[in-house]
Design an enzyme around this catalytic site. Structure first.
Site, short mmCIF file in Angstrom:
data_model
loop_
_atom_site.label_atom_id
_atom_site.label_comp_id
_atom_site.label_asym_id
_atom_site.label_seq_id
_atom_site.Cartn_x
_atom_site.Cartn_y
_atom_site.Cartn_z
N THR A 159 -1.33 -1.39 8.31
CA THR A 159 -1.68 -2.77 8.54
C THR A 159 -0.49 -3.61 8.21
O THR A 159 0.23 -3.33 7.26
CB THR A 159 -2.86 -3.17 7.64
OG1 THR A 159 -3.97 -2.36 7.93
CG2 THR A 159 -3.18 -4.64 7.79
N ASN A 168 0.15 10.62 5.84
CA ASN A 168 -1.10 10.25 6.48
C ASN A 168 -2.16 11.33 6.42
O ASN A 168 -3.35 11.05 6.58
CB ASN A 168 -0.83 9.82 7.93
CG ASN A 168 -0.22 8.44 7.98
OD1 ASN A 168 -0.91 7.45 7.81
ND2 ASN A 168 1.09 8.38 8.17
N LYS A 225 4.15 -6.87 4.34
CA LYS A 225 3.96 -5.48 3.94
C LYS A 225 3.62 -4.68 5.18
O LYS A 225 3.12 -5.19 6.18
CB LYS A 225 2.85 -5.34 2.89
CG LYS A 225 1.44 -5.72 3.33
CD LYS A 225 0.66 -4.70 4.11
CE LYS A 225 0.60 -3.37 3.42
NZ LYS A 225 -0.07 -2.35 4.32
N GLU A 262 6.66 4.81 7.32
CA GLU A 262 6.27 5.98 6.54
C GLU A 262 7.10 7.20 6.93
O GLU A 262 7.05 7.66 8.07
CB GLU A 262 4.78 6.26 6.73
CG GLU A 262 3.91 5.19 6.08
CD GLU A 262 2.45 5.28 6.46
OE1 GLU A 262 1.64 4.64 5.76
OE2 GLU A 262 2.11 5.96 7.44
N THR A 289 0.87 -1.19 0.00
CA THR A 289 0.00 0.00 0.00
C THR A 289 0.90 1.24 0.00
O THR A 289 1.29 1.72 -1.05
CB THR A 289 -0.98 -0.01 1.20
OG1 THR A 289 -0.25 -0.21 2.41
CG2 THR A 289 -2.02 -1.09 1.04
N SER A 342 -6.27 10.45 -0.69
CA SER A 342 -6.36 11.29 -1.89
C SER A 342 -5.50 10.74 -3.01
O SER A 342 -4.74 9.81 -2.82
CB SER A 342 -5.95 12.71 -1.56
OG SER A 342 -4.64 12.75 -1.05
#
Length: 476
Positions: A237, A471, A219, A337, A193, A476
């Site tokens: 996740t 985040n 992942k 991230e 993702t 979007s």
């Protein structure tokens, strides 16, 4: 009439703004390409076939977002899972739990989608997850249809799956199943993702007299603070699958996976958020029994290892699984991230493993600690603060606690930099040396509780400006 009361004039004043230190530089996120590995066919486990495709779940045209893995052996694989403890369990988690229970700890394989979590989607979400499982099973050769296909999903919570698009792609997936290294790498991409690189690992090891192989895919980059356990009742996740051609009984596989996950995936955190979809599935099909002379065909002749009947082999397998799971788990943190740092929190000399683990997690989840690591600021008070508020069964004794920064292998002076000793701060901390240590991508913080012999490690990353950017615009 009462006398009139004069109304005082109201004087307004501008409230002075509070000065706040602003960042003068924004660090770029380090490249993660060196974490992408490819493997030769000889390293990949025997008796599995995989495939992946684009099913229009992700917005990007052509992005792989649907994949399957199938054990091609005559007998279904032993199957185990560690699943989220979040009370809002996603539909695929519920379906996988029920399939493992009804199948007696055996499964044919799994289907995974990315881009939509199928979580908090009500009755329709459960129906969709079951349809994904049943459709894969119905498309397999007749000899492989006797037992179910597990399900995993990851992506945005609260949105329905484009189930028609997914179902229409499954026959194509089954027709394209193969065991090539490229197909394994593509399968790892179908899990992604916000990940910046596909996470695939494989290796071989000796189990008794036989060479067995193991491959793993996972992942995760955000919403990472797993707390996973076996399916309840007993049988991201973060998503992950581990497939091996070793022969392990279902109870032994579940026991080994519980041990491995609690010392790997349950010891990582990116942002402290436990997902509704966290799932680690492990399959063991026994295909390493005997290699024939032609190609990679196998004869399944391995006796299944059990915990009581084969204690030495079980311990070897459990430790190999733990080590392998640890490597996979660390890849998730390295891809956190916006992360610029990979941080190991080691808590030692604790009265119990649970205490060491809890203290390490408190530090790793502290936003103040994580931002200090991003700023390369040796603010060790934030470490002590997190240690102090950790809920533990055994009380922490402040004047027993010591804290150090451990230099990475790239730092010329390997001596630990002591910050606190037995609850007393070091008088003259070398700030220049601290800056050198904290400038590295890999960091380690060591906390000595001085009250036992148990130890735990937790892996985390820093918080950067980029984490907020990612985040703040996730949908979007």
């Amino acid at each position: 009439m009462p006398p009139s009361i004069p109304v005082p004039s109201i004087v307004t004043r501008a409230i002075p703004s509070l000065a706040r230190a602003a960042s003068t530089t924004t660090k770029s996120t380090p490249s993660k390409e060196h974490h992408v590995h490819s493997y030769s066919p000889e390293v990949l486990p025997l008796g599995y076939a995989v495939a992946s495709t684009h099913a229009s779940i992700k917005k990007k045209t052509g992005a792989l977002d649907l994949g399957i893995l199938v054990s091609t052996t005559d007998k279904p694989a032993s199957a185990a899972a560690c699943l989220t403890r979040n009370v809002f369990k996603a539909a695929p988690v519920t379906v996988t739990t029920q399939l493992l229970q009804s199948g007696g700890g055996r499964a044919r394989g799994f289907i995974v989608n990315s881009g939509c979590a199928n979580a908090v989607t009500g009755k329709k979400g459960l129906e969709d997850a079951w349809e994904m499982s049943n459709t894969v099973t119905s498309q397999l050769p007749p000899g492989q249809r006797g037992i179910g296909t597990l399900v995993m999903s990851t992506g945005v919570i609260g949105q329905p799956l484009p189930i028609s698009s997914i179902i229409s792609k499954i026959p194509e997936l089954v027709r394209s199943l193969d065991d090539s290294p490229k197909s394994w790498l593509d399968l790892s991409k179908s899990f992604m993702t916000t990940d910046t690189f596909p996470k695939l690992r494989a290796k071989s090891f000796r189990l008794g007299e036989r060479l067995v192989r193991i491959a793993g895919i996972d992942k995760g980059a955000g919403m990472i603070a797993p707390s996973m356990g076996p399916p309840q009742p007993p049988h991201a996740t973060l998503l992950g699958v581990i497939a091996t051609d070793a022969a392990i009984s279902p109870p032994a596989l579940q026991s080994a996976l519980n041990y491995a996950v609690d010392r790997s995936f349950n010891n990582i955190t990116v942002d402290g958020d436990m997902s509704t979809n966290d799932s680690i599935i492990c399959l063991a099909n026994g295909a390493a029994g005997k290699l024939e002379t032609q190609g990679r065909e196998t004869a399944e002749s391995m006796e299944e290892i059990t915990e009581d009947g084969h204690p030495e082999e079980y311990k070897v397998f459990r430790e190999e699984l733990r080590s392998f799971a640890e490597e996979l788990a660390q890849l998730v943190v390295r891809d956190g991230e916006g992360a610029t740092k990979f941080v190991t929190i080691r808590v030692k000399n604790a009265p119990s493993y649970e205490t060491a683990q809890a203290v390490a997690k408190s530090i790793a989840n502290s936003s103040l600690f994580k931002t200090a690591m991003y700023g390369e600021d040796a603010n060790w008070g934030r470490i002590l603060c997190a240690v102090g508020y950790t809920p533990t069964a055994q009380a922490i004794i402040p004047n027993h606690v010591s804290v150090s920064f451990i230099p990475s292998a790239n730092v010329s002076d390997p001596t630990p930099l002591r910050l606190l000793t037995n609850g007393e701060p070091e008088a003259n901390i070398d700030e220049d040396r601290a800056s050198v240590i904290l400038a590295e991508e890999d960091l380690e913080v060591e906390v000595d509780l001085g009250d036992g012999h148990e130890e735990a490690k937790v892996w985390t990353c820093d918080f950067s400006h980029e984490y907020v950017t990612i985040n703040g615009s996730y949908r979007s």
